[in-house]
Design an enzyme around this catalytic site. Structure first.
Site, PDB file in Angstrom:
ATOM      1  N   HIS A 226       0.885  -1.188   0.000  1.00 15.85           N
ATOM      2  CA  HIS A 226       0.000   0.000   0.000  1.00 15.85           C
ATOM      3  C   HIS A 226       0.918   1.233   0.000  1.00 15.85           C
ATOM      4  O   HIS A 226       1.764   1.372  -0.871  1.00 15.85           O
ATOM      5  CB  HIS A 226      -0.928  -0.114   1.215  1.00 15.85           C
ATOM      6  CG  HIS A 226      -2.048   0.871   1.307  1.00 15.85           C
ATOM      7  ND1 HIS A 226      -2.424   1.692   0.286  1.00 15.85           N
ATOM      8  CD2 HIS A 226      -2.890   1.170   2.349  1.00 15.85           C
ATOM      9  CE1 HIS A 226      -3.449   2.451   0.668  1.00 15.85           C
ATOM     10  NE2 HIS A 226      -3.749   2.157   1.927  1.00 15.85           N
ATOM     11  N   HIS A 269      -1.926  -2.326  -9.693  1.00 16.47           N
ATOM     12  CA  HIS A 269      -2.991  -1.744  -8.866  1.00 16.47           C
ATOM     13  C   HIS A 269      -4.189  -2.665  -8.859  1.00 16.47           C
ATOM     14  O   HIS A 269      -4.490  -3.290  -9.876  1.00 16.47           O
ATOM     15  CB  HIS A 269      -3.402  -0.352  -9.390  1.00 16.47           C
ATOM     16  CG  HIS A 269      -4.141   0.436  -8.375  1.00 16.47           C
ATOM     17  ND1 HIS A 269      -5.501   0.319  -8.192  1.00 16.47           N
ATOM     18  CD2 HIS A 269      -3.704   1.323  -7.448  1.00 16.47           C
ATOM     19  CE1 HIS A 269      -5.858   1.109  -7.206  1.00 16.47           C
ATOM     20  NE2 HIS A 269      -4.794   1.728  -6.725  1.00 16.47           N
ATOM     21  N   ASP A 322       2.848   5.664  -6.671  1.00 11.82           N
ATOM     22  CA  ASP A 322       4.006   5.587  -5.779  1.00 11.82           C
ATOM     23  C   ASP A 322       5.333   5.555  -6.534  1.00 11.82           C
ATOM     24  O   ASP A 322       6.376   5.892  -5.976  1.00 11.82           O
ATOM     25  CB  ASP A 322       3.893   4.360  -4.866  1.00 11.82           C
ATOM     26  CG  ASP A 322       2.771   4.536  -3.873  1.00 11.82           C
ATOM     27  OD1 ASP A 322       2.653   5.634  -3.321  1.00 11.82           O
ATOM     28  OD2 ASP A 322       2.004   3.585  -3.652  1.00 11.82           O
TER      29      ASP A 322
END
Ligand code: CMC
Length: 381
Positions: A226, A269, A322
């Site tokens: 995450h 994802h 990210d």
């Protein structure tokens, strides 16, 4: 819901409830009706925070008042500063990382908050603003302690994002750098029932308090699958560059990673199988900062783009937000272990909006499990 309808593990594709805060879909990402490209281009983090917490875009006077409230809540109670000082050796020793220390600071803030036990909308809103204001100060002071320097107090003249960078580094950021951090905070602010937000809703649904729910959410965000992926992505790029120094090409590094069935951090994802809307926005801005900084900084983006191309060509897997975040924060000189805490400094607004939504229309979240253990047996057999 019968267990037969649970198609796969990880609750993939399952709707776990309704929300008016955010919509995450393959086609778009929307915060309370506003699409993410629109927000990244035209809004500031403070405006987006207000939108998420209050539900509507602020007027100029509402925004001015909100910003004033945030600035007035930035300072930390002495007890939290004392704990940060005490945590210094733990951070140095490695038994604690900044996400752990931030989690404990939020917990202490709850112990000190005169509204800590209340779950009314009014009390929750006050606590949301306090946490939004104080989390950047926790990050800044923590980094100052790690660096062994005097604590840099918040600067009331600086906006949220610029002040965050200022407190971490002690230097006022350029307007371009402040804007890039601001956009990264906008992109990170909200993402419907992601793991940490869902954790915060499960906690709130027992009618537990906001600081407890946020503490749990921080623990969930820390994991590298995450929010921790922004730190892990940059660690991975540094590993690639280190191996390049020993003559290993990016192609060969990737081939070995694929052969080892290694998960590449900052890629993939659960919802966005055709690309994360947020990633190209941040990548473009981060690359501009890198180019301003020079060849050494730009090289990180060159390597990152090679990794992205190979990942897409070979595995058809896109980068998530990210991945560019890691490179962007790195070229801005932010220490890697603070990347996920900075994610918290933004996502606090989304979590708080969900906690308030849960408390406003609550029912305990308590699914069932499909039992796959041994058949019934007797203790004395
Ligand atoms: N590297 C290599 N292979 C991958 C990756 C990756 N990053 N992501 C997915 N795959 C493969 C996966 O191994 C699987 O292959 P196979 O079908 O051969 O077993 C296939 O793609 C489908 O993936 P999945 O495991 O079903 O995907 P998921 O929805 O369960 O997991 C994920 C999503 C984000 C946990 C995963 O993509 C991952 O671990 N990514 C790396 C960590 C990361 O970047 N996390 C950040 C998530 S987004 C932003 C945030 O929350 O902060």
């Amino acid at each position: 819901m019968s267990t037969a309808t649970l198609k796969s593990s990880g609750l993939e594709g399952q709707s776990a409830g309704k929300t008016a805060v955010c919509s995450v879909a393959q086609g778009d990402l929307i915060y309370r009706g506003y699409e993410i490209h629109d927000l990244a281009e035209h809004a500031t983090f403070e405006q987006v925070a207000y939108l998420l917490l209050v539900g509507e875009k602020p007027t100029d006077s509402q925004l001015a008042e909100f910003k004033k409230e945030l600035v007035s809540e930035r300072a930390l109670p002495q007890q939290v500063i004392d704990y940060l000082q005490a945590a210094g050796p733990m951070l140095k020793h490695g038994s604690a990382v900044p996400m752990d220390v931030l989690r404990t600071c939020v917990s202490i803030l709850g112990n000190l908050d005169d509204h800590s036990q209340a779950t009314t909308h009014q009390a929750n809103l006050i606590k949301s603003k306090r946490l939004t204001a104080k989390i950047p100060t926790i990050i800044g002071h923590m980094q100052n302690i790690i660096d062994g320097r005097e604590i840099v107090p918040p600067n009331a003249k600086l906006d949220h994002a610029a002040n965050l960078l200022y407190m971490i580094t002690g230097d006022k950021p350029t307007p371009e750098m402040a804007r890039v951090i601001d956009v990264s905070l906008i992109l990170y602010a909200e993402h419907d029932f992601n793991a940490s937000t869902f954790a915060s809703r499960v906690i709130s649904a027992t009618l537990s308090d906001m600081h407890g729910a946020v503490t749990g959410a921080i623990a969930a965000l820390k994991g590298p699958l995450h929010g921790g992926a922004n730190e892990a992505a940059m660690d991975m790029l540094r590993e690639i560059k280190h191996d390049m120094g020993k003559g290993v090409s990016v192609e060969n590094w990737m081939s070995k990673a694929f052969a080892d069935k290694r998960k590449l951090m900052g890629f993939g994802h659960r919802v966005y199988k055709n690309g994360d809307h947020r990633a190209p926005i941040l990548h473009k801005l981060g690359r501009v900062i890198a180019e301003q900084k020079g060849a050494e900084a730009t090289e990180w983006f060159d390597i990152g783009e090679q990794v992205q191309k190979i990942m897409l060509d070979e595995k058809q897997i896109f980068p998530n937000v990210d991945f560019p975040c890691g490179m962007t924060y790195f070229v801005m000189g932010i220490p890697i272990p603070q990347y996920t805490p900075i994610f918290v400094a933004s996502r606090i607004t989304g979590w708080a909006a969900h906690i308030m939504e849960q408390h406003a229309n609550n029912r305990l979240i308590r699914p069932i499990a499909e039992y796959v253990g041994p058949p019934q047996r007797r203790w004395n057999d």
